[in-house]
Design an enzyme around this catalytic site. Sequence first.
Site, PDB file in Angstrom:
ATOM      1  N   ASP A  81       0.813  -1.220   0.000  1.00 32.61           N
ATOM      2  CA  ASP A  81       0.000   0.000   0.000  1.00 32.61           C
ATOM      3  C   ASP A  81       0.845   1.268   0.000  1.00 32.61           C
ATOM      4  O   ASP A  81       0.391   2.318  -0.442  1.00 32.61           O
ATOM      5  CB  ASP A  81      -0.930  -0.010   1.213  1.00 32.61           C
ATOM      6  CG  ASP A  81      -1.906  -1.176   1.161  1.00 32.61           C
ATOM      7  OD1 ASP A  81      -2.575  -1.336   0.126  1.00 32.61           O
ATOM      8  OD2 ASP A  81      -1.986  -1.937   2.147  1.00 32.61           O
ATOM      9  N   GLY A  82       2.078   1.185   0.494  1.00 30.72           N
ATOM     10  CA  GLY A  82       2.920   2.366   0.573  1.00 30.72           C
ATOM     11  C   GLY A  82       3.244   2.971  -0.781  1.00 30.72           C
ATOM     12  O   GLY A  82       3.330   4.194  -0.923  1.00 30.72           O
ATOM     13  N   ARG A 185       9.725  -7.670   7.750  1.00 26.66           N
ATOM     14  CA  ARG A 185       9.115  -7.550   6.429  1.00 26.66           C
ATOM     15  C   ARG A 185       9.218  -8.828   5.608  1.00 26.66           C
ATOM     16  O   ARG A 185       8.310  -9.167   4.828  1.00 26.66           O
ATOM     17  CB  ARG A 185       9.769  -6.384   5.670  1.00 26.66           C
ATOM     18  CG  ARG A 185       9.290  -6.196   4.254  1.00 26.66           C
ATOM     19  CD  ARG A 185       9.879  -4.961   3.624  1.00 26.66           C
ATOM     20  NE  ARG A 185       9.302  -3.754   4.198  1.00 26.66           N
ATOM     21  CZ  ARG A 185       8.150  -3.233   3.800  1.00 26.66           C
ATOM     22  NH1 ARG A 185       7.461  -3.817   2.838  1.00 26.66           N
ATOM     23  NH2 ARG A 185       7.691  -2.135   4.346  1.00 26.66           N
ATOM     24  N   GLY A 346      -0.032   2.808   5.923  1.00 29.91           N
ATOM     25  CA  GLY A 346       1.104   2.002   6.327  1.00 29.91           C
ATOM     26  C   GLY A 346       2.408   2.757   6.442  1.00 29.91           C
ATOM     27  O   GLY A 346       3.422   2.190   6.849  1.00 29.91           O
TER      28      GLY A 346
END
Length: 397
Positions: A81-82, A185, A346
Amino acid sequence: MDPARGPQKQLPRPCLVLVLLNPRGGKGKALQLFRSHVQPLLAQADVSFRLMLTERQNHARELVRAEELGRWDALVVMSGDGLMHEVVNGLMERPDWETAIRKPLCSLPAGSGNALAASLNHYAGYEQVTDEALLNNCTLLLCRRQLAPVSLLSLRTRSGLRIFSMLSLAWGFVADVDIESEKFRRLGERRFTLGTLLRLVTLRVYRGRLAYLPVEQAVSKAPAASPPLDRQDRQGPVDAHLVPLEEPVPAHWTVVPEQDFVLVLVQLHSHLGSEMFVAPMGHRVAGAMHLFYVRAGVSRATLLRLFLAMEKGRHMECNCPYLVYAPAAAFRLEPKDGKGVFAVDGERMVSEAVQGQVHPNYIWMVSGHGDPSPAPEPQWPPPSRKPQQTRPTEVSL
């Protein structure tokens, strides 16, 4: 400006798209997934592309600020989403932002947080899925070419920053999990599960003041003129429901008494992650955001139950007295103790007073909404075929 009133309902056939891909997003396999899962379907559907690889934070923002958008029928964002957050804000920073933001956007999930893609997957009527299955579904939406308008959230901070959000603003527990789990991540979306468990061990409380404009009040008391904060703000749409942060909120807003919160979440879409169905109630009124907050005093066990139930969108059925939901058109949040961070789509944002409002139907997205496309649906897995004769251009800038 309301792009939803324009004539555009579908991408053309054939079409040419610009793909912005973050090769380090999520588990670091985005480029491999594009070649193996996305490219064969695009070839079947007569979608040509140019591939650009991003190399650093805000690279996509810089690219779309300078790009000649007229060359492309759509901008395709393959990451989490970033990266979509960067693209939208880059478009809104252009001198021609009013036309730039009309360029259709497409979200292909390849990050650890794929909330927008999961929401579009849900709106299209697909089952809730993750990973490659979610990527395949979103690629099929691109191949079908159907467009639908989605809302945009305009945010303003005490320091004068203006940010546009496609998805959410979180403060407290959700934001801490999002930001603090960055170091995991490589686990993909499992990073959020691990982050949730770690944050539950040392549950924090955040003091602040929250106010919001209920949707029904926004409809019945629409402002007659633009407020002072917009008189010199030429970049972006007018935030007609907001007054300067130095002033009290208007009398028809609802003010939540200053108190301790575990979390505050402003959400535009159905999902907060591919397995976090946070807003199963849907949009009841155009221009609504989903406002959730959890008051302090909730037990760790109850909070864990809420998050587990959220996977299937059943957390509202828990009847938890600490969880409050309200559909809103605007909000204001003022942290009082300096603790915690904000996460916008995010991405980390400094903790300071912030307010925002929804601009309904503001951006065109590739979506499953609307009439089915007359074009044949591509098949997955794709049939065996020779590679395209014309090799798409791949650019790393």
